[in-house]
Enzyme design. Structure first.
Site, PDB file in Angstrom:
ATOM      1  CE  LYS A  68      -9.071  -4.078   1.685  1.00 38.43           C
ATOM      2  NZ  LYS A  68      -8.456  -4.194   2.992  1.00 38.43           N
ATOM      3  CD  GLN A 111      -7.897  -1.902   5.741  1.00 38.24           C
ATOM      4  OE1 GLN A 111      -8.625  -2.731   5.197  1.00 38.24           O
ATOM      5  NE2 GLN A 111      -6.733  -1.571   5.239  1.00 38.24           N
ATOM      6  CG  ASP A 145      -7.422  -9.804   6.005  1.00 35.48           C
ATOM      7  OD1 ASP A 145      -7.063  -9.483   4.866  1.00 35.48           O
ATOM      8  OD2 ASP A 145      -7.794  -8.991   6.873  1.00 35.48           O
TER       9      ASP A 145
HETATM   10  N1  GUN Z   1      -4.085  -3.259   5.774  1.00 32.41           N
HETATM   11  C1  GUN Z   1      -3.259  -3.252   4.700  1.00 32.41           C
HETATM   12  N2  GUN Z   1      -3.425  -4.380   3.981  1.00 32.41           N
HETATM   13  C2  GUN Z   1      -4.357  -5.116   4.610  1.00 32.41           C
HETATM   14  C3  GUN Z   1      -4.968  -6.391   4.354  1.00 32.41           C
HETATM   15  O1  GUN Z   1      -4.661  -7.089   3.385  1.00 32.41           O
HETATM   16  N3  GUN Z   1      -5.893  -6.790   5.254  1.00 32.41           N
HETATM   17  C4  GUN Z   1      -6.244  -6.050   6.342  1.00 32.41           C
HETATM   18  N4  GUN Z   1      -7.158  -6.539   7.161  1.00 32.41           N
HETATM   19  N5  GUN Z   1      -5.698  -4.881   6.613  1.00 32.41           N
HETATM   20  C5  GUN Z   1      -4.763  -4.406   5.747  1.00 32.41           C
END
Ligand code: GUN
Length: 282
Positions: free
Chosen positions: A52, A96, A119
């Site tokens: 990311k 995350q 998100d």
């Molecule tokens: N963990 C796995 N996929 C995601 C996501 O799309 N957002 C977040 N915050 N954590 C994740």
């Protein structure tokens, strides 16, 4: 069969976003900023967060990762989020998941300003999506939506079956499909006859986390199948769909890896830019 190339479409979207960021920089003399909070040292989370950060930098965003050990207390994390909410250089905040057990996910999600919630998990954004109002849409469903629309721009009246009902994937994807005038069925682990539900679908989106659950004879000829699953097995990473079998009957199918995965990150960058643009208006 059309092999849906998520890598290529993600690269195209990221190129568009890069141009857009350049334009925003010229016009406003600032760029959107993404801050990711990573708690603990789970290997998959570390890899996702690194990707990311790298992608954010590639499109020209200001990108920052804040790391905490998994012993960090909840209050420290909530205080940091509140600080980021007030920071004008931060357009988007992502914590995350999964979180360590002693940290309450709901407290974390509700502390993030809904205007910076890239998100799309804050209840205000969940409500916005289900009402058809403007707001952040969870990145993975948004990525699936882009892939799907490229194959079939007109989804009106299609029977769509969503497998999985998580907040991050299933529920949000179902809302997007509904907005496209699909007839949507949300299935899950307690669904009585999953094979039967799937066999009637024009569109299947699988996000259950069961390796190769969806077999060739579960799928109607010429259905479009989007595989969100990323499952580690003895034979490497596989999706929720049996690729070999389903590729013989589907009209279009996403591979794993190289399908939905790359689109998720591109959509996160898009959400960050959208939050930045909305902050200029408000
Ligand atoms: N963990 C796995 N996929 C995601 C996501 O799309 N957002 C977040 N915050 N954590 C994740």
């Amino acid at each position: 069969m059309i092999l849906i190339d998520g890598k290529k479409q993600s690269a195209e979207l990221r190129e568009e976003l890069k141009q857009e960021v350049e334009g925003l920089k010229q016009k406003h003399n600032k760029v959107p900023g993404l801050t990711v909070i990573l708690i603990g040292d789970l290997a998959p989370s570390q890899i996702y967060v690194r990707n990311k950060e790298k992608s954010a930098k590639q499109v020209g965003l200001k990108s920052e990762v804040i790391k905490y050990p998994d012993t960090v207390d909840e209050k420290t994390v909530l205080n940091k989020i509140e600080e980021l909410n007030k920071d004008e250089t931060v357009s988007g905040i992502l914590v995350q998941l999964p979180l360590p057990k002693h940290i309450n996910k709901q407290h974390v999600i509700e502390t993030i300003s809904p205007h910076k919630d890239v998100d799309g998990l804050h209840p205000m954004n969940v409500g916005n999506l289900s009402s058809g109002y403007q707001g952040s849409i969870p990145c993975t469903p948004l990525g699936c939506y882009y892939l799907l629309k490229k194959i079939e721009p007109n989804l009106t009246g299609k029977k769509a079956v969503m497998i999985g009902r998580s907040n991050l994937n299933g529920k949000a994807m179902a809302q997007l499909l509904l907005q496209e005038d699909c007839t949507v069925t949300i299935t899950h682990s307690k669904t009585k006859d999953l094979q039967h539900e799937c066999s009637e679908a024009d569109v299947i989106v699988a996000a259950v986390g069961i390796p190769e659950l969806i077999k060739g004879d579960w799928v109607k000829k010429d259905a479009i199948v989007i595989d969100v699953g990323i499952n580690k097995t003895e034979n490497g990473i596989v999706g929720d769909v049996n690729f070999e079998e389903v590729s013989k009957v589907a009209k279009a199918l996403t591979p794993v890896p190289g399908g939905v995965g790359p689109m998720t990150i591109a959509c996160l960058l898009k959400n960050t830019i959208e939050c930045f643009k909305r902050s200029l208006i408000n």
